[in-house]
Scaffold this active site. Sequence first.
Site, short mmCIF file in Angstrom:
data_model
loop_
_atom_site.label_atom_id
_atom_site.label_comp_id
_atom_site.label_asym_id
_atom_site.label_seq_id
_atom_site.Cartn_x
_atom_site.Cartn_y
_atom_site.Cartn_z
N HIS A 12 0.40 -1.21 0.03
CA HIS A 12 0.24 0.33 -0.50
C HIS A 12 1.19 1.50 -0.06
O HIS A 12 0.48 2.55 -0.17
CB HIS A 12 -0.91 0.17 1.21
CG HIS A 12 -2.34 0.73 0.91
ND1 HIS A 12 -2.66 1.61 0.23
CD2 HIS A 12 -3.13 0.52 0.97
CE1 HIS A 12 -3.93 1.86 0.20
NE2 HIS A 12 -4.29 1.13 0.41
N ASP B 201 -2.49 2.87 -4.23
CA ASP B 201 -3.74 2.50 -3.67
C ASP B 201 -4.99 1.93 -4.50
O ASP B 201 -4.25 0.93 -5.51
CB ASP B 201 -4.68 4.08 -3.49
CG ASP B 201 -3.61 4.70 -2.86
OD1 ASP B 201 -3.15 4.72 -1.63
OD2 ASP B 201 -4.10 6.02 -2.64
#
Length: 447
Positions: free
Chosen positions: A419, A423
Amino acid sequence: MAEVKLPQLGETVTEGTITKWFKKLGDAVALDEPLFEVSTDKVDTEVPSPVAGILTEMRAKEGDTIPVGAVIAVVGDAGAAPAPAPAATPAPEPVAAPVAAPTPEPTPAPTPAPAPTVVVAAASSSGDAPLLSPVVRRLISENNLDVAKIAGSGPGGRITREDVLALIDAQAGKSAPAPAPAPAPAPAAAPAPAAAMAAPAQKAAPVDSNEREKRIKLSKIRRLTGEHMIMSKAVSPHTFSVVEVDYANVDVVRSRVKNEWKKTEGFSLTYLPFISRAVVDALVEFPHLNASLDGNELVVHQYVDLGIAVDLDFQGLLVPVVRDAETKRLRALAREISDLGARAKSRKLSPDEIQGGTFTLSNNGSAGSVLTMAVINQPQVGIISTDAIVRKPVVVNLPDGGESIAIHPVGKLAMSWDHRAFDGAYAAGFLSRAKEILETRDWSVEL
């Protein structure tokens, strides 16, 4: 002058055993000419000289186990003199021990039972211990074998993994108990009283609790894999995304050509090359997935080195790498994936074939899994698990605009991703693009 170091022979390899020197001290060495052979739990490979010159130092002997990155040899300029070996320290003259006065003979104590002996690697006739790779040493130790009884089939009579396994199988066959001879028929006896016949059978002896479980020491590859996975989970904020793919479009072409393919290529045409091709093309469009993290920087690679995880008969994993996969069409990808997989299982990969990689595929579907959350192969930022493809009902669009139910081959592409690099929308866009390529491309053009 150049130092020759033990290379990194895989993500989880930390050491290797020098099994053979191809040169002697003072020998001339050509550029890229093999200097020595090294063996690990994963590969047996030759290490070449980085320069041409004279072998001036040999810092390890055959049989030594050396950590990754250690200097094994030094190659100097032509005409350089080899480093002199250290002078041997003369042994001290023996000193006669003084004769002690006789002492009263003590009362003999009871002789203790002999301690169980552990068979260790026996010395060879020349007085040197036989050369054993780490995996061979482990098998011999775990099975308490006598190395002197193992005939080596490797180069120079070296004992290989297959030699040890063959002896283990042979001993297992010999240790099987022979059937007991049938007892002679007893003379007929008078019928037993009804009360005696109704007596319960004798209870079996209680099972020793030690026989109900077995302790197996984790192999080095299992321990190091675990350490790497723990590190990866600690470093990367793992996130998980999944898409479901209808492989009917792939099957149209694959079913038509698979028999002829097997005849001409020598291996089966599976779904994996199609998935690999789609993933590579999608990576070109979503480059932040084809990247590595270096501190606070995302290093976006302008090439795709695709790692394909290969199971080693449940003993661990290797991830050979298809270099510059973005330049290869379906047939070339299939050939290279098949070749790397076969050589990975037989431990015939070179060190550079299992290093690097910019993105990884883990083909768990071949073992039957339907959804797998793989752990990212550091320092990459994504890994896809290609899970089992099964036939199931799906909704299909009809030419007249209506809908119908059909039975199609369907499977999931499950991706773990970092992450920090991007995204969820970016990850979903990449997976959706790979799905679209698989479901809509004219794959007959690729073949």
